[in-house]
Design an enzyme around this catalytic site. Structure first.
Site, PDB file in Angstrom:
ATOM      1  N   LYS A 185       0.140  -3.312  34.475  1.00  0.00           N
ATOM      2  CA  LYS A 185       1.594  -3.547  34.458  1.00  0.00           C
ATOM      3  C   LYS A 185       2.274  -2.184  34.597  1.00  0.00           C
ATOM      4  CE  LYS A 185       5.078  -3.674  32.240  1.00  0.00           C
ATOM      5  NZ  LYS A 185       6.269  -2.847  32.632  1.00  0.00           N
ATOM      6  N   GLU A 260      -2.110   6.295  24.462  1.00  0.00           N
ATOM      7  CA  GLU A 260      -1.712   7.679  24.741  1.00  0.00           C
ATOM      8  C   GLU A 260      -0.201   7.699  24.585  1.00  0.00           C
ATOM      9  OE1 GLU A 260      -0.286  10.337  25.994  1.00  0.00           O
ATOM     10  OE2 GLU A 260      -1.403  11.054  27.734  1.00  0.00           O
ATOM     11  N   CYS A 294       4.223  13.961  28.476  1.00  0.00           N
ATOM     12  CA  CYS A 294       3.944  13.679  27.045  1.00  0.00           C
ATOM     13  C   CYS A 294       3.522  14.943  26.306  1.00  0.00           C
ATOM     14  CB  CYS A 294       2.831  12.659  26.878  1.00  0.00           C
ATOM     15  SG  CYS A 294       2.664  11.507  28.181  1.00  0.00           S
ATOM     16  N   GLU A 395      10.664  13.401  20.269  1.00  0.00           N
ATOM     17  CA  GLU A 395      10.352  13.621  21.677  1.00  0.00           C
ATOM     18  C   GLU A 395      11.596  13.352  22.528  1.00  0.00           C
ATOM     19  OE1 GLU A 395       7.499  10.898  23.573  1.00  0.00           O
ATOM     20  OE2 GLU A 395       6.601  12.685  24.459  1.00  0.00           O
TER      21      GLU A 395
HETATM   22  P1  ADP Z   1      10.333   4.243  28.014  1.00  0.00           P
HETATM   23  O1  ADP Z   1      11.282   3.817  26.941  1.00  0.00           O
HETATM   24  O2  ADP Z   1      10.388   5.699  28.261  1.00  0.00           O
HETATM   25  O3  ADP Z   1      10.422   3.436  29.268  1.00  0.00           O
HETATM   26  P2  ADP Z   1       8.146   2.692  27.005  1.00  0.00           P
HETATM   27  O4  ADP Z   1       7.052   3.083  26.098  1.00  0.00           O
HETATM   28  O5  ADP Z   1       9.112   1.669  26.495  1.00  0.00           O
HETATM   29  O6  ADP Z   1       8.876   4.029  27.413  1.00  0.00           O
HETATM   30  O7  ADP Z   1       7.572   2.180  28.386  1.00  0.00           O
HETATM   31  C1  ADP Z   1       6.271   2.394  28.833  1.00  0.00           C
HETATM   32  C2  ADP Z   1       5.735   1.107  29.388  1.00  0.00           C
HETATM   33  O8  ADP Z   1       5.719   0.152  28.335  1.00  0.00           O
HETATM   34  C3  ADP Z   1       6.542   0.489  30.515  1.00  0.00           C
HETATM   35  O9  ADP Z   1       5.641  -0.063  31.468  1.00  0.00           O
HETATM   36  C4  ADP Z   1       7.304  -0.608  29.818  1.00  0.00           C
HETATM   37  O10 ADP Z   1       7.643  -1.700  30.679  1.00  0.00           O
HETATM   38  C5  ADP Z   1       6.309  -1.060  28.787  1.00  0.00           C
HETATM   39  N1  ADP Z   1       6.883  -1.764  27.621  1.00  0.00           N
HETATM   40  C6  ADP Z   1       8.098  -1.583  27.057  1.00  0.00           C
HETATM   41  N2  ADP Z   1       8.259  -2.419  26.014  1.00  0.00           N
HETATM   42  C7  ADP Z   1       7.124  -3.141  25.888  1.00  0.00           C
HETATM   43  C8  ADP Z   1       6.650  -4.164  24.995  1.00  0.00           C
HETATM   44  N3  ADP Z   1       7.412  -4.626  24.007  1.00  0.00           N
HETATM   45  N4  ADP Z   1       5.410  -4.649  25.182  1.00  0.00           N
HETATM   46  C9  ADP Z   1       4.619  -4.191  26.169  1.00  0.00           C
HETATM   47  N5  ADP Z   1       5.007  -3.251  27.052  1.00  0.00           N
HETATM   48  C10 ADP Z   1       6.225  -2.721  26.925  1.00  0.00           C
END
Ligand code: ADP
Length: 492
Positions: A185, A260, A294, A395
Site C-alpha cells: 500500500k 521503521e 527519518c 520529528e
Molecule cells: P504521514 O502523516 O507523514 O503521511 P503516516 O505514518 O500517516 O505519515 O503515513 C505513512 C503511511 O501510512 C501512508 O501510506 C499512509 O497512507 C499510511 N497510514 C496512515 N494512517 C494509517 C492507518 N490508520 N492504518 C494503516 N496505514 C495508515
C-alpha cells in the site's frame, strides 16, 4: 503536465495491480497526484479500499499456497531478482523522474537512489541462494535434529511518501528473495513509482499475485491491510503515531511486525573534529530531501566553544544550496511534499519562535513567483533553544535543524539519548577512544562516526526504542521474512 514529459503519465487512470492484472477500484473512486513544485496534475489514481485489499490479499494467498513462486528453486528466484535489477538500471531515468515529479526530490538525488536500489535487489538475489538452516546436536539419544527456513507467507507493506521507489524496493526485495508474496500500500502522496515498479516485476517474470500494489488512503486501505487476518507479516515505514495503530491492528491474528518509524537523531560535533568536513555533512544530514528523512540529523549538538561559529557556517553552507524544481539538475533542495506538510513544518518553526528560539537562517516559506505554486521552505537553522522545546523533541520532517551547545561528552550522550526515538546518531571527533565510547553509548540503530546517513545493502538499519523494531538491509532483513522450523528424526 504534458504526456511527453514522462511515458507513464499518459493521461490514463493508474489502476491497482492485483493478481497480475490492472484493475479499477471496486468503488470506482479515484484520487489525484500533483507535482508539489508546480501544483500540476500528474495522474489520476484508482483509490483502493478494504474490498480491494481483500482481493489483493486473496491473490497473494493463492500465489503463496498454490502458485509456482514459493516452489521455485532459489536459483530461479535469484535470476528474476537479477533481471529486475537490470531492468531498474535500464529504466533509471524513468523512475528517477517519476519520483521527482511525484514528491519533489531533486533529480540528482532520485537518480542516485536508483543505483543503490539496484544494488539492494542484487544483494537479495545473492542471498536467495544463501539461505540455510542448521544441523543441531540435542542431548537426546538416537535423535537427529535440524532447522529449515521457510517463507513466512503473505506479507503486507505500508510505505511513506519521502522515498517512494526506495521504500518499494526495500519491501519487495526480501519478499522475492525468501519466496513470500506481498500486498503493498503506497502513500497517497506518492503512489506512481510503486505502481511502475509493480509493472517492472511482471516484466522481470515475477508470477501474477506475488507482488500486488493497492494505492489508497491510510485510514481505509492501509487500516484494512494492517488488520487483515490473512496477512502473516506487516512491514510499516512511517510516523510513530500510525506505527502504534499498526501494532494495535496486528493483534487480531498476532501477525509478525517490522516497524521503521520516526527519529530525532542527534549529530554530535566536538571541537577537535575536521570541521571542514563536519559543516557540510551536518547541513546535508539535516536538509537532504528537504529534511524529509527519518534519520535526519536534526539535533545538532556542538561543543560550546565552537557552537556559535559552527551554526553560522552551517547556515552559510545552507544558503548556497540551490532550491527549486527537482527536475532542474542544479537543484539541491526541492519542495516539501504537500500543503499539509508545509503547514506542519511552518507550525514547528513558528512554535519555536514563540518559545524564544532564534532563527539563524531560513524560517519562512518562500513566496512570490515561482515559489507560490509549490511548497518551498528554505533550510532553517535554529539556536538559543532548550531540550524541552517542541521543535527539539518532536520529528519535524522538514529542513529544520536545532543547534544545541554542550560542555562535556557525558552531557552530550545523556542529552542525545533523552528522546523516545533511536534511529540514527552522528559523532564527529578526531579522538578515536572517544569515538568508540560514544559509538557504544548512543542508543540508536546506526551510529555514524565522521560520516552521516551511510547506507549499504549489506549493513542493517533500524530503530532502538520508539523508532521501531526489526532491521532493513543485510541478512537480518531476510530473516524477518523466514520462519524457522525444527525437524526431529528418530535414528534408531
Ligand atoms: P504521514 O502523516 O507523514 O503521511 P503516516 O505514518 O500517516 O505519515 O503515513 C505513512 C503511511 O501510512 C501512508 O501510506 C499512509 O497512507 C499510511 N497510514 C496512515 N494512517 C494509517 C492507518 N490508520 N492504518 C494503516 N496505514 C495508515
Amino acid at each position: 503536465m504534458s504526456s511527453t514529459e514522462h511515458p507513464f503519465l499518459d493521461g490514463t487512470v493508474k489502476r491497482l495491480l492485483i493478481d497480475g492484472q490492472w484493475c479499477e477500484a471496486r468503488t470506482g473512486r479515484t484520487f489525484e497526484s500533483r507535482n508539489p513544485a508546480t501544483g500540476d496534475l500528474l495522474a489520476t489514481i484508482a483509490e483502493g479500499d478494504a474490498a480491494d485489499i481483500d482481493r489483493a490479499v486473496a491473490a497473494a494467498r493463492r500465489a503463496f499456497e498454490s502458485g509456482p513462486w514459493p516452489r521455485m528453486l532459489p536459483a530461479e528466484r535469484q535470476n528474476i531478482l537479477l533481471r529486475l535489477a537490470d531492468l531498474l538500471d535500464a529504466r533509471c531515468e524513468d523512475f528517477a523522474l517519476l519520483d521527482t515529479l511525484d514528491m519533489g526530490s531533486p533529480i540528482r538525488h532520485t537518480q542516485g537512489s536508483v543505483g543503490l536500489l539496484a544494488g539492494v535487489l542484487r544483494y537479495n538475489a545473492g542471498m536467495a541462494r544463501a539461505l540455510h538452516g542448521e544441523t543441531l546436536h540435542p542431548s537426546v539419544p538416537d535423535m537427529f535434529a535440524a532447522t529449515v527456513k521457510e517463507p513466512v507467507g503473505v506479507c503486507g507493506a505500508i510505505i511513506p511518501w519521502n522515498g517512494p521507489l526506495w521504500a518499494t524496493v526495500l519491501k519487495v526485495a526480501p519478499v522475492l528473495a525468501t519466496g513470500c508474496t506481498l500486498v503493498l500500500k503506497p502513500a497517497e502522496d506518492a503512489s506512481l513509482s510503486p505502481l511502475l515498479f509493480g509493472a517492472l516485476c511482471l516484466e522481470a517474470g515475477v508470477p501474477p499475485g506475488v507482488i500486488n500494489v493497492v494505492p489508497g488512503h491510510g485510514a481505509t486501505a492501509g487500516a484494512a491491510l494492517a488488520a487483515h487476518l490473512d496477512v502473516d507479516k506487516m512491514s510499516f515505514t512511517g510516523s510513530e503515531v500510525t506505527g502504534r495503530k499498526i501494532v494495535q491492528a496486528s493483534a487480531g491474528n498476532l501477525k509478525r511486525l517490522s516497524l521503521e518509524l520516526g527519529g530525532k537523531s542527534p549529530n554530535i560535533v566536538f571541537a577537535d573534529a575536521d570541521l571542514d568536513a563536519a559543516v557540510p555533512a551536518a547541513a546535508i544530514a539535516a536538509f537532504a530531501n528537504s529534511g524529509q528523512v527519518c534519520s535526519a540529523g536534526t539535533r545538532l549538538f556542538v561543543e560550546r566553544p565552537i557552537a556559535e561559529a559552527f551554526a553560522a557556517e552551517v547556515a552559510r553552507f545552507a544558503a548556497n544550496l540551490r532550491i527549486g524544481d527537482g527536475r532542474d539538475p542544479e537543484t539541491d533542495l526541492g519542495p516539501l511534499v504537500s500543503a499539509r506538510q508545509m503547514s506542519r513544518v511552518a507550525g514547528y518553526i513558528d512554535g519555536a519562535r514563540a518559545e524564544g528560539a532564534r532563527v539563524v537562517s531560513g524560517g519562512c516559506r518562500m513566496s512570490g513567483a515561482p515559489w507560490d505554486a509549490g511548497y518551498f521552505m528554505p533550510p532553517t537553522v535554529l539556536a538559543d533553544l532548550c531540550d524541552e522545546m517542541q521543535v527539539v523533541r518532536e520529528e519535524v520532517f522538514g529542513p529544520v535543524v536545532s543547534v544545541l551547545p554542550f560542555d562535556t561528552a557525558e552531557e552530550a550522550v545523556r542529552r542525545a539519548n533523552a528522546t523516545p526515538f533511536g534511529l540514527g546518531a552522528g559523532v564527529w571527533t578526531r579522538d578515536l577512544a572517544r569515538a568508540h565510547r560514544l559509538g557504544r553509548a548512543l542508543r540508536a540503530g546506526s551510529v555514524w562516526v565522521n560520516c552521516y546517513n551511510m547506507i549499504d545493502p549489506a549493513v542493517p538499519s533500524g530503530g532502538y526504542k520508539a523508532s521501531g523494531y526489526g532491521r532493513e538491509y543485510g541478512t537480518l532483513h531476510l530473516e524477518e521474512h523466514l520462519q524457522v522450523k525444527s525437524l526431529w528424526f528418530r535414528t534408531a
